[in-house]
Design an enzyme around this catalytic site. Sequence first.
Site, PDB file in Angstrom:
ATOM      1  N   SER A   1     -41.225  32.703 -16.571  1.00 46.87           N
ATOM      2  CA  SER A   1     -42.669  32.477 -16.656  1.00 46.87           C
ATOM      3  C   SER A   1     -43.481  33.380 -15.736  1.00 46.87           C
ATOM      4  CB  SER A   1     -42.965  31.009 -16.346  1.00 46.87           C
ATOM      5  OG  SER A   1     -42.184  30.183 -17.153  1.00 46.87           O
TER       6      SER A   1
ATOM      7  N   ARG B   1     -45.009  41.856 -12.414  1.00 44.86           N
ATOM      8  CA  ARG B   1     -45.364  41.373 -11.076  1.00 44.86           C
ATOM      9  C   ARG B   1     -45.001  39.900 -10.982  1.00 44.86           C
ATOM     10  NH1 ARG B   1     -50.359  41.548 -13.656  1.00 44.86           N
ATOM     11  NH2 ARG B   1     -51.309  39.500 -13.954  1.00 44.86           N
TER      12      ARG B   1
ATOM     13  N   ASP C   1     -42.655  31.036 -20.708  1.00 46.56           N
ATOM     14  CA  ASP C   1     -42.695  29.592 -20.933  1.00 46.56           C
ATOM     15  C   ASP C   1     -43.687  29.212 -22.029  1.00 46.56           C
ATOM     16  OD1 ASP C   1     -44.867  30.317 -19.369  1.00 46.56           O
ATOM     17  OD2 ASP C   1     -44.755  28.575 -18.064  1.00 46.56           O
TER      18      ASP C   1
END
Length: 501
Positions: A178, A193, A231
């Site tokens: 996620s 990132r 997710d």
Amino acid sequence: MTKKAVVVATVVGAAAVGGAAAYVVRQRKNKSKKWGKAMDIVKELEEKCRTPLTKLRQVADAMVDEMNGGLGCEGGSMLKMLITFVDNLPSGNEEGLFYALDLGGTNFRVLRVRLGGKEKRVVQQEFEEVSIPPELMVGNSEPLFDYIAEALANFVGTEPEGLHPEPNKQRELGFTFSFPVKQTSIASGTLIRWTKGFDIEDAVGKDVVAELTKAMQRKGVDMRVTALVNDTVGTLAGGRYHNNDVIAAVILGTGTNAAYVERASAIPKWHGPLPKSGEMVINMEWGNFHSSHLPLTEYDIALDKESLNPGEQMYEKMISGMYLGEIVRRVLCKLSEEASFFDDAVPTKLTTPFILRTPDMSAMHHDTSPDLKVVASKLKDVLGISNTSLKTRKLIVDICDIVASRGACLSAAGILGIFKKLGRDNLKLGENQKSVIALDGGLFEHYTKFRDCMEDALKELLGDEVSATVVIEHSNDGSGIGAALLAASHSQYLEEEGLSG
């Protein structure tokens, strides 16, 4: 006692009484002045956090502009609008045993799902939840992935003997990761990132599936990752598995994100060959959305400046579970510093960043006891603040309401943006097609006032006619189940078994 002495004593006594009375008056004036200052601070907060429908529509329009910009060219928007390579969502025909690993924030889950095809659907599911030690959220990636792989190995060790894979066949895993990833295929992608408090620099730019695979090999786990999903994409897949009308998924938890099913015709050719299915799931990464229309306060600006990723994830910092409690803490801190709201000294714990978690804020916001004893308890246990008046506790509930309502309304504006992008914010003549949003995340599930406010705001924004065709479905554990379903629909054994398509 002489007459003179009596007179002196009387004068002294009167002076003492007068002095005490003056002291009481001064105290009352000071208290009134402090309360007035406190009210000014809260009124300013309320004004800065206002989300009238006109502003929310401006936010939605800005969201659409950013969605178009992100699809139009690489780097053309604050929204990544990531191609997921998921162009065939689960059909319901999937069969077999599949695993899922759901890394969504400060916890991760490992799941085992047995699928029984169209008739039996999800026959059985088991899962374990594991907390990630804070020290593994920073530093190097190898200890984190080893920790995850070891938990996966332990979970596989509990697999019933009758469910073991056939000889020469590997177990297959759907990996819900996620965080922003640029996917290069359905089972590979490089980390763009970290978010949600993670700061592991050596993993940025690396293929997260390759990193997990190496860790599984180190821990002796014979398993292949066949689907890498966000997710939100997993939640969308899980939602579509149960309901063909699901068009998008939203996560409102520690962090926030959205994914939706885009028409292939709306995807420019620079992304590569268009999907044959005519649709593609887009991972928006909407947490990084920013607009001049967002109702920012001094507390948001200070929080962002002191964060690990200043200037990024502004939308997420205004609406997600990681930050709402912290915004309230910062407001209380200002009340203490500038209005001596909790006596003259600023409570030490109150100055500790993130000490007030959003679940604590939610508990205070939902307190219906006559004396607001839950508020008093949270202030004492979490912030070390005792002996607050009922008036003070009521004002704190108001602050929670202001911050939560703003976040909920901005969430609704984001969902409106998706509807506008897909042309579903208006009904065409004779159209009555259902539009279902699969929604997951602890904030949505447990923070009732937040959820109700979001749903009410969305209904107002869409109007009665359109909102009658819209359904918000709680997709509990959707990201984990969805990852297992996508692992099944992308199994390496499908073609040899004649199950493809």
